[in-house]
Design a protein around this motif. Structure first.
Motif, short mmCIF file in Angstrom:
data_model
loop_
_atom_site.label_atom_id
_atom_site.label_comp_id
_atom_site.label_asym_id
_atom_site.label_seq_id
_atom_site.Cartn_x
_atom_site.Cartn_y
_atom_site.Cartn_z
N GLU A 217 0.81 -1.21 0.00
CA GLU A 217 0.00 0.00 0.00
C GLU A 217 0.84 1.26 0.00
O GLU A 217 0.40 2.29 -0.50
N LEU A 218 2.06 1.22 0.56
CA LEU A 218 2.86 2.45 0.67
C LEU A 218 3.27 3.00 -0.69
O LEU A 218 2.99 4.20 -0.93
N PRO A 219 3.88 2.35 -1.64
CA PRO A 219 4.63 1.11 -1.55
C PRO A 219 6.06 1.38 -1.06
O PRO A 219 6.62 2.46 -1.33
N ALA A 220 6.65 0.44 -0.34
CA ALA A 220 7.95 0.62 0.30
C ALA A 220 9.09 0.58 -0.73
O ALA A 220 9.05 -0.21 -1.68
N THR A 221 10.09 1.43 -0.52
CA THR A 221 11.30 1.41 -1.36
C THR A 221 12.51 0.89 -0.59
O THR A 221 13.49 0.46 -1.20
N ALA A 222 12.48 0.94 0.74
CA ALA A 222 13.60 0.45 1.55
C ALA A 222 13.07 -0.08 2.87
O ALA A 222 12.04 0.37 3.35
N MET A 223 13.79 -1.05 3.45
CA MET A 223 13.38 -1.65 4.71
C MET A 223 14.60 -1.89 5.58
O MET A 223 15.67 -2.29 5.09
N ILE A 224 14.44 -1.66 6.88
CA ILE A 224 15.46 -1.95 7.87
C ILE A 224 14.97 -3.15 8.66
O ILE A 224 13.90 -3.11 9.26
N MET A 225 15.77 -4.24 8.68
CA MET A 225 15.30 -5.47 9.29
C MET A 225 16.44 -6.21 9.97
O MET A 225 17.62 -5.99 9.65
N ILE A 226 16.08 -7.10 10.88
CA ILE A 226 17.03 -8.07 11.38
C ILE A 226 16.96 -9.28 10.44
O ILE A 226 15.99 -9.46 9.70
N PRO A 227 17.99 -10.14 10.42
CA PRO A 227 17.98 -11.28 9.49
C PRO A 227 16.74 -12.16 9.61
O PRO A 227 16.26 -12.68 8.61
N GLN A 228 16.22 -12.31 10.82
CA GLN A 228 15.02 -13.13 10.98
C GLN A 228 13.86 -12.56 10.17
O GLN A 228 13.07 -13.29 9.58
N GLY A 229 13.74 -11.23 10.15
CA GLY A 229 12.70 -10.60 9.36
C GLY A 229 12.88 -10.83 7.87
O GLY A 229 11.91 -11.07 7.13
N LEU A 230 14.14 -10.77 7.41
CA LEU A 230 14.43 -11.05 6.01
C LEU A 230 14.03 -12.48 5.66
O LEU A 230 13.49 -12.74 4.58
N GLU A 231 14.31 -13.41 6.57
CA GLU A 231 13.98 -14.82 6.35
C GLU A 231 12.47 -15.01 6.26
O GLU A 231 11.96 -15.75 5.40
N ILE A 232 11.73 -14.35 7.15
CA ILE A 232 10.27 -14.49 7.17
C ILE A 232 9.66 -13.94 5.88
O ILE A 232 8.78 -14.56 5.27
N LEU A 233 10.13 -12.76 5.45
CA LEU A 233 9.60 -12.19 4.21
C LEU A 233 9.94 -13.06 3.01
O LEU A 233 9.12 -13.25 2.10
N TRP A 234 11.18 -13.59 2.99
CA TRP A 234 11.58 -14.45 1.88
C TRP A 234 10.70 -15.70 1.84
O TRP A 234 10.26 -16.12 0.77
N SER A 235 10.44 -16.29 3.00
CA SER A 235 9.59 -17.47 3.05
C SER A 235 8.19 -17.15 2.54
O SER A 235 7.57 -17.96 1.85
N GLY A 236 7.70 -15.94 2.87
CA GLY A 236 6.39 -15.54 2.38
C GLY A 236 6.37 -15.39 0.87
O GLY A 236 5.39 -15.79 0.21
N ILE A 237 7.43 -14.82 0.31
CA ILE A 237 7.52 -14.68 -1.15
C ILE A 237 7.51 -16.06 -1.82
O ILE A 237 6.83 -16.30 -2.81
N MET A 238 8.32 -16.97 -1.27
CA MET A 238 8.41 -18.31 -1.85
C MET A 238 7.08 -19.06 -1.72
O MET A 238 6.68 -19.82 -2.62
N ARG A 239 6.38 -18.86 -0.62
CA ARG A 239 5.08 -19.50 -0.44
C ARG A 239 4.10 -19.01 -1.51
O ARG A 239 3.36 -19.79 -2.12
N GLY A 240 4.11 -17.69 -1.75
CA GLY A 240 3.25 -17.14 -2.79
C GLY A 240 3.64 -17.64 -4.17
O GLY A 240 2.77 -17.88 -5.02
N ALA A 241 4.95 -17.81 -4.40
CA ALA A 241 5.42 -18.29 -5.70
C ALA A 241 4.97 -19.73 -5.95
O ALA A 241 4.57 -20.08 -7.07
N ARG A 242 5.01 -20.56 -4.91
CA ARG A 242 4.56 -21.95 -5.07
C ARG A 242 3.07 -22.00 -5.39
O ARG A 242 2.63 -22.80 -6.23
N GLN A 243 2.31 -21.15 -4.75
CA GLN A 243 0.87 -21.14 -5.00
C GLN A 243 0.55 -20.73 -6.43
O GLN A 243 -0.48 -21.13 -6.98
N ARG A 244 1.44 -19.95 -7.03
CA ARG A 244 1.22 -19.47 -8.41
C ARG A 244 1.99 -20.28 -9.44
O ARG A 244 2.04 -19.92 -10.61
N GLY A 245 2.64 -21.36 -9.00
CA GLY A 245 3.36 -22.22 -9.93
C GLY A 245 4.65 -21.63 -10.46
O GLY A 245 5.08 -21.98 -11.58
#
Length: 406
Positions: A217-245
């Motif tokens: 909604e923003l849309p974001a151009t930059a993010m400050i995160m700890i590695p755990q946050g990067l891992e969680i977002l990456w997992s979410g992206i991959m989950r969405g990618a699997r659902q879309r083949g």
């Protein structure tokens, strides 16, 4: 949803400054803050700056015992809290004896009985200099008395200046995920971002789906995160990618994209990045070990990931910049700080404008944290590459030295 402009934030901070003084707090007094991230909290931070009051932020994740220890060590009578659904309850941790005020009340519009020239009076108050104390950042103190790291305006200014040299100057839009009690979030997103006129969105939930929605909604151009946050977002992206083949396409495309400029990588993986708003250009990671394979994953789809090394006591000791981000290396020394390695122990030692002047009311701990010639002793060990990049290797306390010297 509450939206404030920069002008509104400035006005609210002046209101907070007036009310803090009206509570009887004087220059150098401490103010405990305990709240989820909300625009009211930066308003009170800046209000404290204007009033010469020292902020003592409490992390929401701390236990009741630690919170009580910090409150006692800070030696203050005033606590500022949020009043949202997820706000902490002072009575649950034994802080109901403190004079408690809501952040929203402190930063509210002027009262009817305020003098007509109250704004001029606030502007006339003495301004802080680089040696003025702004914040006491307490360690968790889970096994011993918490140590309060003293942070001056100068410490923050040097850190912000270093950050400005690490990334290209641009208009930023960021979703704030780390708590505002976190030093990295204060320096990078709040203070540096505000200096650039950044758009900052505070999300009360840590739900990855809600964070991704906010980034869209923003849309974001930059993010400050700890590695755990990067891992969680990456997992979410991959989950969405699997659902879309798209999983097979990603496995095929990543090795190829690695040879392309970032701009073309983002174009290739545009369907993935759309899940995060489609305009993400930069990730900054700190606070914990960043696995090289996680950084590589983000880099492959066109998102550079910067990382650095430091601590509350010494700020950014070293950091990668936006243009140089070697995997597994935490950065180089930049202007504003000096780093050396103890030849006998391999310990990283730091000197410069980012280094804290010491610990709150603890001369022994301050003295023990310094070498005889005044360098801060990090307790960490490292090695430098031939081109000046740091590779962390461990902690002195956890090292086992073999008879061979290894």
């Amino acid at each position: 949803v509450m939206t404030w402009s920069a002008q509104e934030m400035q006005r609210r901070s002046m209101c907070a400054a007036w009310r803090l003084r009206d509570l009887g707090l004087e220059h150098g007094d401490r103010l405990l803050t305990w709240s989820p991230s909300t625009p009211y909290l930066p308003a009170v931070y800046w209000g404290a700056m204007r009033a010469g009051i020292v902020v003592v932020p409490i992390d929401l994740r701390m236990t009741a015992e630690v919170v009580d220890r910090i409150a006692r060590a800070a030696d203050t009578r005033v606590l500022a809290v949020d009043d949202g659904y997820d706000a902490p309850d002072p009575s649950e941790v034994g802080l109901d004896h403190l004079e408690t005020h809501k952040l929203a009340q402190l930063a509210a519009e002027p009262d009817d009985d305020w003098p007509g020239d109250w704004e001029e009076q606030v502007r006339s108050w003495p301004q802080p200099d680089r040696d003025t104390l702004f914040e006491i950042h307490f360690t968790s103190g889970t096994t011993a008395a918490p140590k309060g790291v003293l942070l001056t305006h100068g410490n923050f200014l040097v850190s912000i200046g270093m950050f400005a040299n690490l990334i290209e100057l641009r208009h930023l839009r960021a979703v704030s995920i780390l708590p505002l009690s976190h030093l990295l979030e204060q320096i990078s997103t709040l203070f540096y971002g505000t200096m650039l006129g950044a758009e900052i969105v505070y999300v009360r939930s840590r739900n990855p789906r809600l964070i991704a929605t906010a980034m869209q909604e923003l849309p974001a151009t930059a993010m400050i995160m700890i590695p755990q946050g990067l891992e969680i977002l990456w997992s979410g992206i991959m989950r969405g990618a699997r659902q879309r083949g798209l999983e097979r396409f990603i496995r095929w495309g990543r090795p190829i994209a690695r040879r392309l400029p970032l701009r073309l990588r983002r174009l290739l993986f545009r369907p993935l990045l759309a899940q995060l708003g489609g305009q993400l250009e930069l990730m900054v990671s700190a606070g914990a070990y960043l696995p090289p394979e996680l950084q590589q994953a983000w880099e492959d789809i066109g998102i550079p990931v910067m990382q650095g090394y430091g601590s509350t006591e010494c700020g950014f000791a070293v950091a990668n910049d936006e243009w140089h981000r070697p995997l597994g290396l935490v950065g180089r020394v930049h202007e504003g700080t000096e780093v050396r390695i103890d030849p006998e122990t391999g310990e990283i030692q730091v000197r410069g404008g980012t280094v804290s002047p010491g610990y709150w009311r603890d001369e022994v701990a301050t003295r023990e944290s310094r070498t005889e010639d005044g360098w801060y002793r990090t307790g960490d060990t490292c090695e430098f590459t031939a081109d000046g990049y740091m590779r962390l290797s461990g902690r002195l306390k956890n090292m086992i030295v073999l008879p061979t010297g290894l």
